[in-house]
Design a protein around this motif. Structure first.
Motif, mmCIF file in Angstrom:
data_model
loop_
_atom_site.group_PDB
_atom_site.id
_atom_site.type_symbol
_atom_site.label_atom_id
_atom_site.label_comp_id
_atom_site.label_asym_id
_atom_site.label_seq_id
_atom_site.Cartn_x
_atom_site.Cartn_y
_atom_site.Cartn_z
ATOM 1 N N CYS A 46 24.674 -72.065 -18.001
ATOM 2 C CA CYS A 46 23.583 -72.917 -17.513
ATOM 3 C C CYS A 46 23.764 -74.391 -17.866
ATOM 4 O O CYS A 46 23.257 -75.265 -17.185
ATOM 5 C CB CYS A 46 22.241 -72.420 -18.026
ATOM 6 N N GLY A 47 24.482 -74.678 -18.957
ATOM 7 C CA GLY A 47 24.712 -76.069 -19.330
ATOM 8 C C GLY A 47 23.529 -76.750 -19.989
ATOM 9 O O GLY A 47 23.408 -77.958 -19.946
ATOM 10 N N SER A 48 22.628 -75.985 -20.610
ATOM 11 C CA SER A 48 21.435 -76.591 -21.218
ATOM 12 C C SER A 48 21.692 -77.151 -22.612
ATOM 13 O O SER A 48 21.039 -78.106 -23.013
ATOM 14 C CB SER A 48 20.316 -75.551 -21.348
ATOM 15 N N ASP A 49 22.598 -76.518 -23.362
ATOM 16 C CA ASP A 49 22.697 -76.861 -24.791
ATOM 17 C C ASP A 49 23.916 -77.731 -25.104
ATOM 18 O O ASP A 49 24.573 -77.536 -26.116
ATOM 19 C CB ASP A 49 22.668 -75.590 -25.666
ATOM 20 N N GLY A 50 24.166 -78.714 -24.262
ATOM 21 C CA GLY A 50 25.204 -79.701 -24.579
ATOM 22 C C GLY A 50 24.763 -80.518 -25.779
ATOM 23 O O GLY A 50 23.662 -81.050 -25.797
ATOM 24 N N LEU A 51 25.619 -80.576 -26.816
ATOM 25 C CA LEU A 51 25.287 -81.301 -28.041
ATOM 26 C C LEU A 51 26.514 -82.038 -28.549
ATOM 27 O O LEU A 51 27.641 -81.721 -28.152
ATOM 28 C CB LEU A 51 24.828 -80.314 -29.131
ATOM 29 N N ASN A 52 26.284 -82.995 -29.420
ATOM 30 C CA ASN A 52 27.403 -83.664 -30.068
ATOM 31 C C ASN A 52 27.655 -82.955 -31.399
ATOM 32 O O ASN A 52 26.882 -83.066 -32.342
ATOM 33 C CB ASN A 52 27.068 -85.141 -30.280
ATOM 34 N N ILE A 53 28.742 -82.171 -31.440
ATOM 35 C CA ILE A 53 29.022 -81.292 -32.577
ATOM 36 C C ILE A 53 30.213 -81.848 -33.350
ATOM 37 O O ILE A 53 31.317 -81.937 -32.803
ATOM 38 C CB ILE A 53 29.346 -79.862 -32.071
ATOM 39 N N ASN A 54 29.982 -82.227 -34.607
ATOM 40 C CA ASN A 54 31.028 -82.882 -35.419
ATOM 41 C C ASN A 54 31.714 -84.013 -34.638
ATOM 42 O O ASN A 54 32.935 -84.162 -34.668
ATOM 43 C CB ASN A 54 32.079 -81.864 -35.898
ATOM 44 N N GLY A 55 30.900 -84.766 -33.920
ATOM 45 C CA GLY A 55 31.428 -85.941 -33.225
ATOM 46 C C GLY A 55 31.981 -85.688 -31.855
ATOM 47 O O GLY A 55 32.389 -86.625 -31.175
ATOM 48 N N LYS A 56 32.049 -84.423 -31.423
ATOM 49 C CA LYS A 56 32.608 -84.135 -30.104
ATOM 50 C C LYS A 56 31.594 -83.350 -29.275
ATOM 51 O O LYS A 56 31.008 -82.384 -29.774
ATOM 52 C CB LYS A 56 33.900 -83.320 -30.283
ATOM 53 N N ASN A 57 31.404 -83.757 -28.034
ATOM 54 C CA ASN A 57 30.429 -83.062 -27.190
ATOM 55 C C ASN A 57 30.925 -81.662 -26.828
ATOM 56 O O ASN A 57 32.112 -81.448 -26.587
ATOM 57 C CB ASN A 57 30.194 -83.839 -25.892
ATOM 58 N N GLY A 58 29.981 -80.710 -26.777
ATOM 59 C CA GLY A 58 30.326 -79.340 -26.398
ATOM 60 C C GLY A 58 29.064 -78.518 -26.253
ATOM 61 O O GLY A 58 27.956 -79.001 -26.532
ATOM 62 N N LEU A 59 29.221 -77.280 -25.796
ATOM 63 C CA LEU A 59 28.080 -76.382 -25.648
ATOM 64 C C LEU A 59 27.924 -75.551 -26.922
ATOM 65 O O LEU A 59 28.867 -74.880 -27.352
ATOM 66 C CB LEU A 59 28.286 -75.455 -24.452
ATOM 67 N N ALA A 60 26.726 -75.599 -27.510
ATOM 68 C CA ALA A 60 26.494 -74.883 -28.767
ATOM 69 C C ALA A 60 26.697 -73.380 -28.603
ATOM 70 O O ALA A 60 27.165 -72.700 -29.513
ATOM 71 C CB ALA A 60 25.086 -75.172 -29.266
ATOM 72 N N CYS A 61 26.373 -72.846 -27.415
ATOM 73 C CA CYS A 61 26.393 -71.396 -27.217
ATOM 74 C C CYS A 61 27.795 -70.802 -27.144
ATOM 75 O O CYS A 61 27.963 -69.591 -27.262
ATOM 76 C CB CYS A 61 25.625 -71.045 -25.947
ATOM 77 N N ILE A 62 28.809 -71.645 -26.907
ATOM 78 C CA ILE A 62 30.179 -71.095 -26.862
ATOM 79 C C ILE A 62 31.075 -71.745 -27.924
ATOM 80 O O ILE A 62 32.289 -71.678 -27.852
ATOM 81 C CB ILE A 62 30.822 -71.227 -25.453
ATOM 82 N N THR A 63 30.439 -72.355 -28.933
ATOM 83 C CA THR A 63 31.200 -72.946 -30.038
ATOM 84 C C THR A 63 30.998 -72.088 -31.286
ATOM 85 O O THR A 63 29.913 -72.079 -31.871
ATOM 86 C CB THR A 63 30.712 -74.390 -30.316
ATOM 87 N N PRO A 64 32.019 -71.321 -31.710
ATOM 88 C CA PRO A 64 31.861 -70.498 -32.909
ATOM 89 C C PRO A 64 31.785 -71.376 -34.156
ATOM 90 O O PRO A 64 32.529 -72.364 -34.264
ATOM 91 C CB PRO A 64 33.147 -69.647 -32.942
ATOM 92 N N VAL A 65 30.880 -71.059 -35.090
ATOM 93 C CA VAL A 65 30.744 -71.889 -36.286
ATOM 94 C C VAL A 65 32.027 -71.850 -37.124
ATOM 95 O O VAL A 65 32.305 -72.779 -37.873
ATOM 96 C CB VAL A 65 29.518 -71.484 -37.153
ATOM 97 N N SER A 66 32.821 -70.779 -36.972
ATOM 98 C CA SER A 66 34.066 -70.683 -37.742
ATOM 99 C C SER A 66 35.045 -71.803 -37.375
ATOM 100 O O SER A 66 35.955 -72.115 -38.129
ATOM 101 C CB SER A 66 34.730 -69.327 -37.489
ATOM 102 N N SER A 67 34.849 -72.421 -36.203
ATOM 103 C CA SER A 67 35.770 -73.469 -35.769
ATOM 104 C C SER A 67 35.326 -74.847 -36.254
ATOM 105 O O SER A 67 35.936 -75.851 -35.904
ATOM 106 C CB SER A 67 35.865 -73.469 -34.239
ATOM 107 N N LEU A 68 34.241 -74.895 -37.049
ATOM 108 C CA LEU A 68 33.617 -76.197 -37.309
ATOM 109 C C LEU A 68 33.747 -76.704 -38.743
ATOM 110 O O LEU A 68 33.188 -77.742 -39.076
ATOM 111 C CB LEU A 68 32.130 -76.130 -36.930
ATOM 112 N N GLY A 69 34.448 -75.985 -39.613
ATOM 113 C CA GLY A 69 34.594 -76.469 -40.986
ATOM 114 C C GLY A 69 33.375 -76.177 -41.838
ATOM 115 O O GLY A 69 32.444 -75.494 -41.400
ATOM 116 N N LYS A 70 33.362 -76.725 -43.074
ATOM 117 C CA LYS A 70 32.310 -76.391 -44.052
ATOM 118 C C LYS A 70 30.972 -77.012 -43.699
ATOM 119 O O LYS A 70 29.928 -76.413 -43.876
ATOM 120 C CB LYS A 70 32.734 -76.841 -45.452
#
Lengths: 232, 115
Positions: free
Chosen positions: A58-82
């Motif tokens: 749907c493209g609703s949850d576009g966010l700036n995650i650790n400085g890079k834009n992406g969709l929260a729903c398909i970004t695993p927290v394991s890829s994001l560091g501490k």
């Protein structure tokens, strides 16, 4: 796991602040960032963000995650560091917390006339398209209008009222190249000012962040080539 | 949208094409001049005058100076419309930019044809 989240309520806060939250994620398990945000909302019910399909469609949850834009729903927290720093999409006015006002983005999308226009007599059944012509739409029609690309583009930050932005231009090319559309020339002419198309400087942040792996810079290049062929 | 009045070309496509053509001219000129400098045994006054005394090289140089001016006009115009938001300051900046581009072309012509 530590989350630092942008908080801002224009009605009560003078300015935005970053607030830290701790969330226990079971050892050996992994969740998507959106699930983490939903869990944090249990702790802090005033935390606001958009979500709908929760699977990158749907493209609703576009966010700036650790400085890079992406969709929260398909970004695993394991890829994001501490520590995960979550901010709203840059360049658009914040309504509250992680919710931005998308009006400028949609206004640019509207400008490119995002629908098929065909001035020929309608056929008895439907307008057919060869498999080759249909193939030309691949890599274009998949755009979900999440605004990750457009809000990562410096040219859009400086001129959000005049520059169509990568998402709108990708969509523009989707209709310019469609064999069933008869408005190709006027669509190209609409983009022939100093800003709408030509403010793209080839920075390619759009290609870097697109959650669907699309390439707006390439589409922009194709539009320029088509314009040049008509203009020489 | 109101047409841009202080840009070099009258359309985005126009500016874009001029920007690329002038870039090619500048690249050729820089490569040629570098080759001359690095291949010469000694860069004497006579060698420089021999190069710049030829009419074709004067024309090539003047075209390159014009290309540099137009290239700068387009590029700096874009930067000014990105970063200078107050209209008054932007107008002054653009006016100075355009005047200096013309000044450099005229000055360059004068220097070249005095050799």
């Amino acid at each position: 796991m530590l989350f630092s989240i942008y908080r801002y309520n224009p009605e009560t806060d003078k300015k935005p602040r970053m607030q830290d939250y701790e969330l226990n994620i079971e050892e050996g398990s992994d969740i998507m960032l959106l699930d983490a945000l939903i869990a944090l909302k249990e702790q802090e019910p005033t935390l606001s963000f958009r979500r709908s399909c929760r699977e990158g469609v749907c493209g609703s949850d576009g966010l700036n995650i650790n400085g890079k834009n992406g969709l929260a729903c398909i970004t695993p927290v394991s890829s994001l560091g501490k520590k995960v720093v979550v901010r709203p999409l840059p360049g658009l006015p914040v309504i509250r917390d992680l919710v931005v006002d998308m009006q400028q983005f949609y206004r640019q999308y509207e400008k490119i006339r995002p629908y098929l226009i065909n001035n020929d007599e309608p056929p008895a059944r439907e307008r057919l398209q060869s498999p080759e012509d249909r193939e030309k739409l691949d890599g274009l029609y998949e755009c979900i209008l999440c605004a990750c690309c457009t809000t990562s583009c410096p040219s859009f930050w400086w001129n959000p009222d005049k520059f169509i932005g990568p998402s709108g231009l990708l969509q523009a090319y989707r209709f310019i190249i469609d064999s069933r559309d008869t408005e190709t020339s006027s669509r190209l002419a609409d983009l022939d000012d100093a800003y709408s198309l030509f403010r793209c400087r080839g920075i390619m942040n759009c290609v870097d962040v697109c959650p669907k792996g699309l390439n707006p810079t390439q589409a922009i290049g194709h539009i320029r080539s088509m314009m040049l062929q008509q203009g020489l | 949208m109101v047409a841009s009045t202080t840009s070099l070309g009258r359309s985005g496509l126009h500016d874009w094409v001029i920007q690329r053509i002038t870039a090619v001219v500048l690249a050729v000129y820089v490569v040629y001049l570098s080759a001359f400098v690095f291949s010469a045994d000694s860069l004497t006054f006579a060698a420089w005058q021999g190069l710049f005394g030829q009419t074709w090289f004067k024309i090539f140089s003047l075209i390159s100076i014009a290309a540099l001016s137009f290239h700068a006009w387009i590029g700096m115009w874009v930067i000014s419309t990105d970063y200078i938001k107050p209209t008054g300051i932007r107008l002054v900046f653009q006016a100075l930019l355009i005047l200096s581009c013309f000044a450099f072309i005229i000055w360059g012509a004068q220097i070249l044809w005095s050799v």
